[in-house]
Design a protein around this motif. Structure first.
Motif, PDB file in Angstrom:
ATOM      1  N   ARG A 130       0.826  -1.204   0.000  1.00  0.00           N
ATOM      2  CA  ARG A 130       0.000   0.000   0.000  1.00  0.00           C
ATOM      3  C   ARG A 130       0.865   1.260   0.000  1.00  0.00           C
ATOM      4  NH1 ARG A 130      -2.007   3.750   3.317  1.00  0.00           N
ATOM      5  NH2 ARG A 130      -0.823   2.933   5.090  1.00  0.00           N
ATOM      6  N   LEU A 131       1.880   1.269   0.853  1.00  0.00           N
ATOM      7  CA  LEU A 131       2.764   2.429   0.931  1.00  0.00           C
ATOM      8  C   LEU A 131       3.611   2.582  -0.334  1.00  0.00           C
ATOM      9  CD1 LEU A 131       3.882   2.048   4.652  1.00  0.00           C
ATOM     10  CD2 LEU A 131       2.384   3.814   3.740  1.00  0.00           C
ATOM     11  N   MET A 132       4.025   1.461  -0.903  1.00  0.00           N
ATOM     12  CA  MET A 132       4.817   1.523  -2.140  1.00  0.00           C
ATOM     13  C   MET A 132       3.995   2.075  -3.290  1.00  0.00           C
ATOM     14  SD  MET A 132       7.944   0.735  -1.668  1.00  0.00           S
ATOM     15  CE  MET A 132       8.412   0.551  -3.363  1.00  0.00           C
ATOM     16  N   GLU A 133       2.698   1.738  -3.335  1.00  0.00           N
ATOM     17  CA  GLU A 133       1.822   2.269  -4.387  1.00  0.00           C
ATOM     18  C   GLU A 133       1.683   3.783  -4.250  1.00  0.00           C
ATOM     19  OE1 GLU A 133      -1.844   0.180  -4.144  1.00  0.00           O
ATOM     20  OE2 GLU A 133      -1.050  -1.719  -4.935  1.00  0.00           O
ATOM     21  N   LYS A 134       1.534   4.267  -3.027  1.00  0.00           N
ATOM     22  CA  LYS A 134       1.433   5.709  -2.809  1.00  0.00           C
ATOM     23  C   LYS A 134       2.730   6.411  -3.224  1.00  0.00           C
ATOM     24  CE  LYS A 134      -0.665   7.505   0.640  1.00  0.00           C
ATOM     25  NZ  LYS A 134      -1.044   7.951   2.002  1.00  0.00           N
ATOM     26  N   MET A 135       3.854   5.753  -2.971  1.00  0.00           N
ATOM     27  CA  MET A 135       5.137   6.325  -3.377  1.00  0.00           C
ATOM     28  C   MET A 135       5.264   6.324  -4.894  1.00  0.00           C
ATOM     29  SD  MET A 135       8.949   5.191  -2.139  1.00  0.00           S
ATOM     30  CE  MET A 135       8.754   5.860  -0.491  1.00  0.00           C
ATOM     31  N   GLU A 136       4.807   5.268  -5.556  1.00  0.00           N
ATOM     32  CA  GLU A 136       4.869   5.167  -7.008  1.00  0.00           C
ATOM     33  C   GLU A 136       4.013   6.242  -7.659  1.00  0.00           C
ATOM     34  OE1 GLU A 136       6.344   3.678 -10.438  1.00  0.00           O
ATOM     35  OE2 GLU A 136       6.716   2.637  -8.554  1.00  0.00           O
ATOM     36  N   GLU A 137       2.863   6.555  -7.029  1.00  0.00           N
ATOM     37  CA  GLU A 137       1.954   7.563  -7.576  1.00  0.00           C
ATOM     38  C   GLU A 137       2.421   8.990  -7.267  1.00  0.00           C
ATOM     39  OE1 GLU A 137      -1.695   6.504  -5.803  1.00  0.00           O
ATOM     40  OE2 GLU A 137      -2.012   4.695  -7.034  1.00  0.00           O
ATOM     41  N   GLY A 138       3.446   9.112  -6.448  1.00  0.00           N
ATOM     42  CA  GLY A 138       3.989  10.429  -6.131  1.00  0.00           C
ATOM     43  C   GLY A 138       3.328  11.104  -4.956  1.00  0.00           C
ATOM     44  N   ASP A 139       2.465  10.393  -4.221  1.00  0.00           N
ATOM     45  CA  ASP A 139       1.804  10.993  -3.068  1.00  0.00           C
ATOM     46  C   ASP A 139       2.777  11.185  -1.904  1.00  0.00           C
ATOM     47  OD1 ASP A 139      -0.540  10.988  -4.505  1.00  0.00           O
ATOM     48  OD2 ASP A 139      -1.259   9.086  -3.670  1.00  0.00           O
ATOM     49  N   ILE A 140       3.738  10.286  -1.761  1.00  0.00           N
ATOM     50  CA  ILE A 140       4.728  10.389  -0.696  1.00  0.00           C
ATOM     51  C   ILE A 140       6.110  10.117  -1.264  1.00  0.00           C
ATOM     52  CG2 ILE A 140       3.147   9.757   1.183  1.00  0.00           C
ATOM     53  CD1 ILE A 140       4.234   6.916   1.046  1.00  0.00           C
ATOM     54  N   ASP A 141       7.123  10.627  -0.604  1.00  0.00           N
ATOM     55  CA  ASP A 141       8.505  10.383  -1.024  1.00  0.00           C
ATOM     56  C   ASP A 141       9.236   9.447  -0.076  1.00  0.00           C
ATOM     57  OD1 ASP A 141       8.607  11.874  -3.399  1.00  0.00           O
ATOM     58  OD2 ASP A 141       8.789  13.732  -2.255  1.00  0.00           O
ATOM     59  N   LYS A 142       8.680   9.246   1.128  1.00  0.00           N
ATOM     60  CA  LYS A 142       9.303   8.341   2.073  1.00  0.00           C
ATOM     61  C   LYS A 142       8.289   7.884   3.100  1.00  0.00           C
ATOM     62  CE  LYS A 142      11.110  12.215   4.802  1.00  0.00           C
ATOM     63  NZ  LYS A 142      12.323  12.840   5.368  1.00  0.00           N
ATOM     64  N   PHE A 143       8.560   6.761   3.693  1.00  0.00           N
ATOM     65  CA  PHE A 143       7.700   6.250   4.758  1.00  0.00           C
ATOM     66  C   PHE A 143       8.519   5.347   5.664  1.00  0.00           C
ATOM     67  CE2 PHE A 143       7.211   3.162   1.290  1.00  0.00           C
ATOM     68  CZ  PHE A 143       7.448   1.955   1.928  1.00  0.00           C
ATOM     69  N   THR A 144       8.001   5.129   6.872  1.00  0.00           N
ATOM     70  CA  THR A 144       8.649   4.252   7.843  1.00  0.00           C
ATOM     71  C   THR A 144       7.598   3.308   8.411  1.00  0.00           C
ATOM     72  OG1 THR A 144      10.248   5.961   8.439  1.00  0.00           O
ATOM     73  CG2 THR A 144       9.958   4.153   9.994  1.00  0.00           C
ATOM     74  N   LEU A 145       7.946   2.035   8.513  1.00  0.00           N
ATOM     75  CA  LEU A 145       7.039   1.074   9.122  1.00  0.00           C
ATOM     76  C   LEU A 145       7.836   0.022   9.872  1.00  0.00           C
ATOM     77  CD1 LEU A 145       5.627  -1.484   6.536  1.00  0.00           C
ATOM     78  CD2 LEU A 145       7.645  -0.086   6.100  1.00  0.00           C
ATOM     79  N   ILE A 146       7.159  -0.610  10.804  1.00  0.00           N
ATOM     80  CA  ILE A 146       7.749  -1.707  11.556  1.00  0.00           C
ATOM     81  C   ILE A 146       7.286  -3.007  10.922  1.00  0.00           C
ATOM     82  CG2 ILE A 146       8.015  -2.769  13.820  1.00  0.00           C
ATOM     83  CD1 ILE A 146       9.098   0.084  13.655  1.00  0.00           C
ATOM     84  N   LYS A 147       8.217  -3.842  10.488  1.00  0.00           N
ATOM     85  CA  LYS A 147       7.841  -5.101   9.838  1.00  0.00           C
ATOM     86  C   LYS A 147       8.823  -6.203  10.223  1.00  0.00           C
ATOM     87  CE  LYS A 147       8.795  -5.641   5.493  1.00  0.00           C
ATOM     88  NZ  LYS A 147       8.834  -5.536   4.023  1.00  0.00           N
ATOM     89  N   ARG A 148       8.406  -7.418   9.941  1.00  0.00           N
ATOM     90  CA  ARG A 148       9.231  -8.589  10.243  1.00  0.00           C
ATOM     91  C   ARG A 148       9.862  -9.116   8.960  1.00  0.00           C
ATOM     92  NH1 ARG A 148       4.834  -8.519  13.358  1.00  0.00           N
ATOM     93  NH2 ARG A 148       5.049  -8.880  15.609  1.00  0.00           N
ATOM     94  N   TYR A 149      11.112  -9.558   9.091  1.00  0.00           N
ATOM     95  CA  TYR A 149      11.832 -10.168   7.971  1.00  0.00           C
ATOM     96  C   TYR A 149      12.146 -11.622   8.320  1.00  0.00           C
ATOM     97  CZ  TYR A 149      12.563  -5.499   6.048  1.00  0.00           C
ATOM     98  OH  TYR A 149      12.381  -4.253   5.519  1.00  0.00           O
ATOM     99  N   THR A 150      12.120 -12.463   7.295  1.00  0.00           N
ATOM    100  CA  THR A 150      12.419 -13.892   7.476  1.00  0.00           C
ATOM    101  C   THR A 150      13.859 -14.148   7.073  1.00  0.00           C
ATOM    102  OG1 THR A 150      10.127 -14.456   6.989  1.00  0.00           O
ATOM    103  CG2 THR A 150      11.739 -16.240   6.886  1.00  0.00           C
ATOM    104  N   LYS A 151      14.629 -14.712   7.993  1.00  0.00           N
ATOM    105  CA  LYS A 151      16.038 -15.007   7.725  1.00  0.00           C
ATOM    106  C   LYS A 151      16.182 -16.271   6.879  1.00  0.00           C
ATOM    107  CE  LYS A 151      17.677 -13.015  12.096  1.00  0.00           C
ATOM    108  NZ  LYS A 151      18.496 -13.274  13.302  1.00  0.00           N
ATOM    109  N   LYS A 152      17.399 -16.538   6.458  1.00  0.00           N
ATOM    110  CA  LYS A 152      17.681 -17.713   5.660  1.00  0.00           C
ATOM    111  C   LYS A 152      17.389 -18.988   6.431  1.00  0.00           C
ATOM    112  CE  LYS A 152      21.374 -19.793   2.863  1.00  0.00           C
ATOM    113  NZ  LYS A 152      22.780 -19.669   2.407  1.00  0.00           N
TER     114      LYS A 152
END
Length: 786
Positions: free
Chosen positions: A240-262
């Motif tokens: 959702r945030l990437m789409e807003k950035m692609e459309e030019g509505d925002i230039d940056k954002f910050t979120l808390i997310k989880r990453y899966t390790k190897k």
């Protein structure tokens, strides 16, 4: 010859004459045409020569006046022409001196430049050739050269012309950019935060920290899709945030997310994504900064537990605590706070309420409410930590206040007030200060040498009389071991006496001591133990009397013995008085007055109360007098503390601490100098003059002017006021100690004597110009080399 032949010859001759005439006519015509053509060619040639000269002048003017340096040199390198830009760059002028361009080439570039000059005359031109030259001022300049050969009409090379461009700064910038790029690469690669470059969700590049986070190698992770390493529950929000950035509505954002390790495990990270766009705003790729906050979250949970424990601790603390948010709503308070200000509510009832709900109750207890209001307003405005501010309550309690602003991630979130009842401590400290002042006054003014040492024989205090007796200055004595700096013939006696002090014994004895000048003197010493507040012996106090003259007067031996015996008794009593807590007459009188007010306040009439108040004022005046005497006697000609002192700052500090009536203004008429002096002494000097000035201004608009000038080997200062003025007969007396003019309340007659003493320390003089009712103008000097 026949007639026929003759006719033929005649006709032939006639034809030849006609042909000759015709040829002469044609020759004349052609000669004229040739002459006309010659004139025309000559005129044309002159016009061409003029035009060529004009164009050559124009061309030379162009080259001479172009911005870039222009040089013409012969094949040997000798400069035969140069424009002003070249003269400015090189520092040489071919009109004033002969110089060869090859002679100013930097040695490191000689070989390369030689080949380039050879190439110039072979090819005819040279472009963008870089070399380093040494200008006339010995500076090194990196230049870029574009040159061409000049030929004569026979195509022979007779000179070369070239344009130089100073590229020193340009090369430095290129090198700096290269260094910065390398530094940036190092920073990115060594950053503790993960840094990732992505395009349409694909990882293009990542640093070592991000690879370490996930456990993938560089080759494994680059080319992966971000979605592949993201936890499923976080993907929708990321898209959702990437789409807003692609459309030019925002230039940056910050979120808390989880990453899966190897290895399949996960970690929680704060991810900040920024768009990188082209010149027309189309997003080319994204830069993400990933910070592992797993431990931070764990710490936050632990912090909540700690806050719970802290809240319990604060609730039972003996200090009053009031915590407010940035809107001054009460976040936390404790029972002691409510008790100190008799707030009839529990701490829980105050939570969430604005501080104004209790401020009226708190204010009702403050003795000096305007000062307290001003203090709180200043603290809330400046938001700086301030500790140990004292207020007095109507109940007689002395409260110490601490103000502590609270910041989170650099943002102000509120503040903490801490209230500590220091009534007992403050009274004890006040009594100690009174005793110390009296003790110090006695020590400073006594004619007997007094010294105080700890149990290790380290000198802690020495009065002026002792310094004169020993020949050493106070600075030379303090911190030194007495037995090491003072040569005593019988050191064993001193050691034995020190042991006696530990047993609480006081006595007197005589020693032979060598002073700093190498002269042996006889000292009579009366020593007594020094105690701390628990009654433990922490050192020795010794009172010294130089009895050398008495020892040498054999004829007066008996009288001397009597005097020594009498002195011993006096010295023992003196040591006993100095080493134990002295009862202060002033304190006793003050306590007696307080009791009388408390016990008979309801009985005495207004006159009686006024008399008691007058007695208190006189006690305060006596205390001020003792302080003044102590200040006067403690001023020493000691330059060891001399530093650079900005007199402007000293005046500002004085304006903040002395009372200046609203109708009086202090004006610095010119920037005051920075001098080498003891800041404390300069502060005392100016404070006494300024205090005296503002106290004697009675007109509606008071003005005190401060100015200075450089007088060569000294600074001259001028302080002028429009006060009541000083009669001429008092111009000398006012500098004598205890001399005052009129009955000004609170005047001790010591201030200006302190001023004069400090000025004399700095080899200066003071005078004044004043008359009654016409203001006063003080002039004083301070030597620069004191």
């Amino acid at each position: 010859m026949s007639n026929n032949e003759i006719d033929i010859l005649k006709r032939s001759i006639e034809r030849q004459k006609k042909a000759r005439k015709q040829a002469e006519r044609i020759l004349e015509e052609k000669s004229k045409d040739l002459y006309d053509l010659t004139l025309q060619l000559r005129e044309t040639n002159e016009r061409l020569e003029n035009l060529l000269s004009e164009k050559t002048s124009e061309l030379e003017g162009v080259f001479i006046n172009i911005i870039d340096p222009y040089i013409v040199m012969d094949p040997g390198g000798k400069v035969i022409k140069m424009n002003q830009a070249a003269i400015s760059l090189l520092g040489y002028n071919f009109k004033d001196e002969d110089f060869n361009l090859k002679s100013i080439i930097h040695p490191d570039y000689l070989e390369q430049s030689k080949k380039s000059f050879e190439q110039l005359y072979e090819v005819g031109t040279i472009k963008n050739f870089k070399t380093k030259i040494i200008a006339n001022d010995k500076s090194e300049i990196l230049v870029q050269l574009n040159a061409s050969v000049i030929y004569d009409k026979h195509k022979k090379a007779i000179a070369a012309q070239g344009i130089l461009r100073d590229i020193t700064r340009e090369e430095e910038v290129k090198q700096l950019l290269a260094v910065q790029k390398r530094q940036l690469d190092i920073i990115v690669e060594n950053s503790p935060l993960g840094i990732v470059l992505t395009d349409k969700g694909e990882i293009i590049k990542s640093n070592q920290a991000f690879q370490n986070y996930l456990g993938y190698s560089k080759s494994e992770i680059e080319g992966m899709i971000v979605k592949e390493i993201s936890s499923p529950e976080d993907i929708d929000e990321s898209l959702r945030l990437m789409e807003k950035m692609e459309e030019g509505d925002i230039d940056k954002f910050t979120l808390i997310k989880r990453y899966t390790k190897k290895d399949g495990s996960q970690f929680l990270a704060r991810t900040s994504v920024s768009a990188v766009r082209d010149s027309i705003g189309i997003m080319e790729y994204q830069v993400a900064i990933v910070e592992d906050i797993t431990k931070e979250r764990e710490a936050a949970d632990l912090l909540k537990e700690s806050e719970s424990r802290l809240s319990s601790l604060i609730s039972n603390l003996h200090l009053g605590v009031l915590l407010e948010d940035k809107k001054q709503n009460i976040v936390l308070s404790n029972q002691m706070f409510c008790k100190l200000f008799s707030i009839g509510k529990s701490p829980d009832e105050l939570l969430g309420k604005h501080v104004s709900s209790v401020s009226d109750l708190v204010d009702s207890w403050i003795v000096d409410l305007p000062s307290f209001k001003k203090l709180t307003q200043t603290l809330l405005k400046e938001k700086k930590t301030v500790l140990g501010k004292i207020i007095e309550l109507h109940g007689g309690q002395i409260i110490e206040i601490d103000y502590i602003p609270i910041y989170s991630n650099g943002l102000y979130t509120g503040h903490l007030w801490i209230f500590n009842d220091v009534t007992v401590r403050n009274n004890y400290r006040r009594n100690l200060e009174i005793q110390k002042e009296k003790y110090s006054s006695i020590i400073a003014n006594m004619n007997l040498g007094l010294i105080e040492v700890n149990n290790d024989d380290i000198i802690l205090l020495a009065n002026q009389s002792f310094c004169q007796m020993s020949g050493y200055s106070e600075a030379e004595l303090l911190g030194e071991k007495g037995a090491d700096i003072l040569s005593v013939k019988n050191k064993e006696l001193l050691l034995s006496k020190s042991k006696e002090r530990l047993k609480h014994h006081s006595d007197s004895y005589e020693v032979q001591v060598k002073n700093k000048d190498g002269e042996w003197r006889y000292w009579l010493i009366s020593g007594a133990p020094r105690y701390d507040e628990t009654g433990k012996v922490v050192g020795t106090i010794g009172i010294h009397l130089d009895v050398t003259e008495q020892k040498q007067l054999e004829l007066q031996k008996e009288q001397l013995l009597n005097q020594l015996e009498s002195s011993n008794v006096a010295l023992k009593e003196y040591a006993h008085i100095v080493s134990h807590d002295l009862k202060s007459p002033l304190r006793s009188l003050n306590a007696l007055l307080t009791w009388m007010k408390e016990d008979y306040g309801d009985v005495l009439d207004d006159a009686g109360i006024q008399n008691l108040n007058l007695m208190e004022d006189k006690l305060e005046a006596m205390d001020n007098l003792i302080n003044g005497i102590l200040q006067y006697s403690s001023i020493q000609d000691d330059v060891s503390k001399n530093t650079s002192v900005d007199v402007n700052e000293v005046v500002k500090e004085i304006e903040e601490i002395i009372y200046i009536p609203p109708h009086v203004k202090i004006n610095i008429v010119n920037t005051l100098p920075t001098i080498i002096a003891d800041k404390t002494k300069i502060h005392q000097l100016l404070q006494n003059i300024l205090t005296n000035a503002v106290a004697h201004i009675e007109c509606e608009e008071g003005l005190v002017e401060i100015g200075s000038r450089d007088s060569g080997d000294c600074w001259t200062f001028r302080i002028k006021d429009n006060g009541t003025g000083i009669p001429p007969e008092y111009h000398e007396k006012i500098f004598d100690i205890f001399q005052t003019i009129g009955n000004k309340e609170g005047s001790t007659g010591i201030g200006l004597s302190i001023v004069k003493k400090i000025i004399e320390i700095y080899n200066g003089e003071i005078c004044l110009d004043s008359a009654k009712g016409k203001g006063t103008e003080f002039y004083f000097t301070l030597a620069k080399n004191k």
